[in-house]
Design an enzyme around this catalytic site. Structure first.
Site, PDB file in Angstrom:
ATOM      1  N   LYS A 109      -2.336  44.067 -49.495  1.00  0.00           N
ATOM      2  CA  LYS A 109      -2.724  42.491 -49.208  1.00  0.00           C
ATOM      3  C   LYS A 109      -3.926  42.288 -49.663  1.00  0.00           C
ATOM      4  O   LYS A 109      -4.798  42.919 -50.005  1.00  0.00           O
ATOM      5  CB  LYS A 109      -2.516  42.466 -47.345  1.00  0.00           C
ATOM      6  CG  LYS A 109      -2.436  41.273 -47.041  1.00  0.00           C
ATOM      7  CD  LYS A 109      -0.844  40.932 -46.962  1.00  0.00           C
ATOM      8  CE  LYS A 109      -0.447  39.747 -46.271  1.00  0.00           C
ATOM      9  NZ  LYS A 109       1.014  39.621 -46.232  1.00  0.00           N
TER      10      LYS A 109
HETATM   11  P1  NAP Z   1       1.666  28.987 -44.501  1.00  0.00           P
HETATM   12  O1  NAP Z   1       2.913  28.270 -45.451  1.00  0.00           O
HETATM   13  O2  NAP Z   1       0.235  28.868 -44.989  1.00  0.00           O
HETATM   14  O3  NAP Z   1       1.997  28.360 -42.979  1.00  0.00           O
HETATM   15  C1  NAP Z   1       1.088  28.694 -41.725  1.00  0.00           C
HETATM   16  C2  NAP Z   1       1.535  27.791 -40.839  1.00  0.00           C
HETATM   17  O4  NAP Z   1       1.049  28.182 -39.674  1.00  0.00           O
HETATM   18  C3  NAP Z   1       0.973  26.499 -41.091  1.00  0.00           C
HETATM   19  O5  NAP Z   1       2.191  25.430 -40.547  1.00  0.00           O
HETATM   20  C4  NAP Z   1      -0.192  26.216 -40.160  1.00  0.00           C
HETATM   21  O6  NAP Z   1      -0.394  25.109 -39.621  1.00  0.00           O
HETATM   22  C5  NAP Z   1       0.502  27.262 -38.963  1.00  0.00           C
HETATM   23  N1  NAP Z   1      -0.605  27.429 -38.103  1.00  0.00           N
HETATM   24  C6  NAP Z   1      -1.784  28.038 -38.517  1.00  0.00           C
HETATM   25  N2  NAP Z   1      -2.486  28.494 -37.430  1.00  0.00           N
HETATM   26  C7  NAP Z   1      -1.740  28.056 -36.381  1.00  0.00           C
HETATM   27  C8  NAP Z   1      -1.935  28.242 -34.957  1.00  0.00           C
HETATM   28  N3  NAP Z   1      -2.805  28.686 -34.245  1.00  0.00           N
HETATM   29  N4  NAP Z   1      -0.769  27.792 -34.069  1.00  0.00           N
HETATM   30  C9  NAP Z   1       0.582  27.269 -34.732  1.00  0.00           C
HETATM   31  N5  NAP Z   1       0.424  27.233 -36.136  1.00  0.00           N
HETATM   32  C10 NAP Z   1      -0.445  27.663 -36.845  1.00  0.00           C
HETATM   33  O7  NAP Z   1       2.053  30.413 -44.329  1.00  0.00           O
HETATM   34  P2  NAP Z   1       3.201  31.208 -44.325  1.00  0.00           P
HETATM   35  O8  NAP Z   1       3.435  31.895 -45.525  1.00  0.00           O
HETATM   36  O9  NAP Z   1       4.369  30.436 -43.521  1.00  0.00           O
HETATM   37  O10 NAP Z   1       2.916  32.538 -43.381  1.00  0.00           O
HETATM   38  C11 NAP Z   1       3.107  32.444 -41.995  1.00  0.00           C
HETATM   39  C12 NAP Z   1       3.218  33.941 -41.407  1.00  0.00           C
HETATM   40  O11 NAP Z   1       4.194  34.381 -41.929  1.00  0.00           O
HETATM   41  C13 NAP Z   1       2.125  34.962 -41.697  1.00  0.00           C
HETATM   42  O12 NAP Z   1       1.789  35.818 -40.685  1.00  0.00           O
HETATM   43  C14 NAP Z   1       2.262  35.604 -42.969  1.00  0.00           C
HETATM   44  O13 NAP Z   1       1.684  36.658 -43.232  1.00  0.00           O
HETATM   45  C15 NAP Z   1       3.713  35.634 -42.819  1.00  0.00           C
HETATM   46  N6  NAP Z   1       4.543  36.014 -43.784  1.00  0.00           N
HETATM   47  C16 NAP Z   1       4.805  35.086 -44.934  1.00  0.00           C
HETATM   48  C17 NAP Z   1       5.355  35.578 -46.097  1.00  0.00           C
HETATM   49  C18 NAP Z   1       5.774  34.455 -47.148  1.00  0.00           C
HETATM   50  O14 NAP Z   1       6.674  34.823 -47.810  1.00  0.00           O
HETATM   51  N7  NAP Z   1       5.200  33.273 -47.307  1.00  0.00           N
HETATM   52  C19 NAP Z   1       6.076  36.605 -45.711  1.00  0.00           C
HETATM   53  C20 NAP Z   1       6.131  37.573 -44.842  1.00  0.00           C
HETATM   54  C21 NAP Z   1       5.507  37.222 -43.840  1.00  0.00           C
HETATM   55  P3  NAP Z   1      -0.903  23.735 -40.580  1.00  0.00           P
HETATM   56  O15 NAP Z   1       0.403  23.389 -41.448  1.00  0.00           O
HETATM   57  O16 NAP Z   1      -1.276  22.773 -39.651  1.00  0.00           O
HETATM   58  O17 NAP Z   1      -1.758  24.181 -41.537  1.00  0.00           O
END
Ligand code: NAP
Length: 419
Positions: A109
């Site tokens: 990571k």
């Molecule tokens: P992302 O596209 O950057 O989205 C993150 C989202 O979380 C955004 O909507 C953000 O709000 C919101 N957020 C941040 N802090 C928050 C809070 N305190 N309460 C509610 N919402 C909040 O990231 P992502 O890729 O979807 O990742 C989200 C999670 O999934 C992480 O734990 C990541 O490690 C995991 N994950 C991601 C992937 C992937 O392929 N991307 C794969 C496996 C796991 P805003 O829109 O207002 O900024």
């Protein structure tokens, strides 16, 4: 800005989860010691020229937890609260995730301490390119392959691929996954994590005898994972009654119109203030009465202090590490089924694996092929974890850890100790 785990709590949590499964598996002390530490850690500080002419210094990390089963793989996070402990915990979870879905990678990571919402596109590009050059000594298609995570996206991956390729002198698409399709990305990668998460919800619902049509769901986090999961659930007839992003949450008892919420977020930057909805905090929506809860934001959201108030029947962890071990115990006693992160959100790394394979072979698949292979792998992995849970009489997280830990420790044993 959102709450994250900025202290050592999250790494301690990852190690505790490992210990619990290691005890059950009877893993020897040596292997346990090895797996508690990352194999390689690179911390970099690097200067960037800001648009106003100032020079700013940023700190970034790339942590490679384990290579026993292959090159390491894992996302890259841009967030003001990124810490080395957080990135290390996330790298450990990647090792288990790749093992539980049986793809030939170890875990890694990365992260840069920054607030991308306050950077211009030019600053973000310079930061990404310089960070890529700094970690370029340890990444590569056969070494370690980054991908998108919180606040990084296909454009950031394109800059990483370009910078790495420029430094080597030829195009190396397989150095990174989650790239735009136009330059070697895979069909279906953007939606893969949310889509895969919903496949596990379908598989769990079938075991629990839960009717999905008309069921109520709450989704925390409305980014890559949350949006794709909400959309896929809605396509199955699930009613999305609440959503939240970093600014807060919204609730509508009769269900939200996702297209309208997306348009509102595009316009205003947030889901909050959506006409016809009730405002709530991001943590309040977790406690709403519903059948399905999908935490898809950050770590440490369901804890000992709020788990008792969770009213969902099924939790599918779109995010990494949203539930603490204290909360797990409470949820187990309450009879809540938790599909653990290392299984529920593995769709992203599975399709990243497909993208890496396509990049190396220069032979690309259709979206139908990608989705069919994703479905096959998610369901096969769910079945193995579920049958382990039944056999061992434990919760699904412990079962997933047992499957993963066995695969990783067997690979370590077969490779032996060098020198
Ligand atoms: P992302 O596209 O950057 O989205 C993150 C989202 O979380 C955004 O909507 C953000 O709000 C919101 N957020 C941040 N802090 C928050 C809070 N305190 N309460 C509610 N919402 C909040 O990231 P992502 O890729 O979807 O990742 C989200 C999670 O999934 C992480 O734990 C990541 O490690 C995991 N994950 C991601 C992937 C992937 O392929 N991307 C794969 C496996 C796991 P805003 O829109 O207002 O900024």
């Amino acid at each position: 800005m959102s709450q994250s785990v900025s202290d050592g709590g999250v790494l301690e949590m990852a190690r505790r989860q490992l210990d619990q499964a290691a005890d059950r598996l009877g893993l020897d002390e040596g292997a346990r010691k090895v797996l508690k530490q990352p194999q390689r850690v690179l911390m970099v500080s690097f200067p960037i020229k800001m648009d106003d002419g100032r020079m700013e210094v940023f700190t970034g990390y790339r942590v490679q937890h384990n290579f026993a089963r292959g090159p390491s793989k894992g996302g890259l996070r841009y967030h003001p609260l990124v810490t080395l402990d957080e990135v290390t915990a996330l790298s450990m979870w990647m090792t288990w995730k790749c093992a539980v879905v049986d793809i030939p990678f170890g875990g890694a990571k990365g992260g840069v301490v920054c607030n991308p919402k306050e950077l211009s596109v030019g600053e973000l590009e310079r930061l990404t390119r310089r960070f890529t050059s700094e970690i370029g000594i340890i990444i590569g298609p056969e070494k370690d392959i980054p991908a998108p995570d919180v606040y990084t996206n296909p454009q950031v991956m394109a800059w990483i691929m370009d910078t790495f390729s420029m430094n080597k002198g030829y195009s190396i698409p397989a150095v990174v996954t989650g790239k735009p399709i136009e330059m070697g990305g895979s069909h279906g990668r953007l939606e893969a994590t949310g889509r895969g998460c919903v496949y596990t919800i379908q598989d769990a619902a079938a075991r629990l005898g839960m009717e999905l049509k008309g069921a109520r769901a709450v989704v925390q986090g409305f980014g890559n994972v949350g949006q794709a999961a909400a959309k896929a659930l809605a396509e199955l007839g699930v009613k999305i009654i609440a959503l939240a992003d970093s600014n807060g949450g919204i609730f509508a008892i009769d269900g939200l119109d996702l297209a309208a919420v997306l348009a509102h977020k595009d316009q205003t930057g947030s889901v909050t203030g959506m006409p016809g909805t009730e405002s709530m905090s991001s943590s309040e929506i977790l406690e709403l009465e519903c059948e399905i809860l999908v935490p898809s934001a950050l770590e440490n959201q369901i804890r000992g202090d709020n788990a008792g108030r969770i009213r969902a029947k099924l939790i599918a962890e779109g995010a990494n590490g949203p539930t603490t071990p204290e909360a797990d115990e409470i949820l187990l006693k309450k009879g809540v089924t938790v599909i653990p992160d290392i299984l529920a959100n593995a769709g992203g790394v599975i399709v990243s694996y497909f993208e890496w394979v396509q990049g190396i072979q220069h032979f690309f698949w259709t979206e139908e092929e990608v989705n069919a292979q994703l479905r096959r792998r998610m369901t096969a992995s769910f079945d193995v974890v579920y049958s382990t849970k039944e056999r061992e009489g434990c919760d699904m997280r412990t079962a997933a850890y047992l499957v993963a830990l066995k695969r990783v420790s067997e690979a370590m044993q077969l490779r032996g100790l060098y020198p």
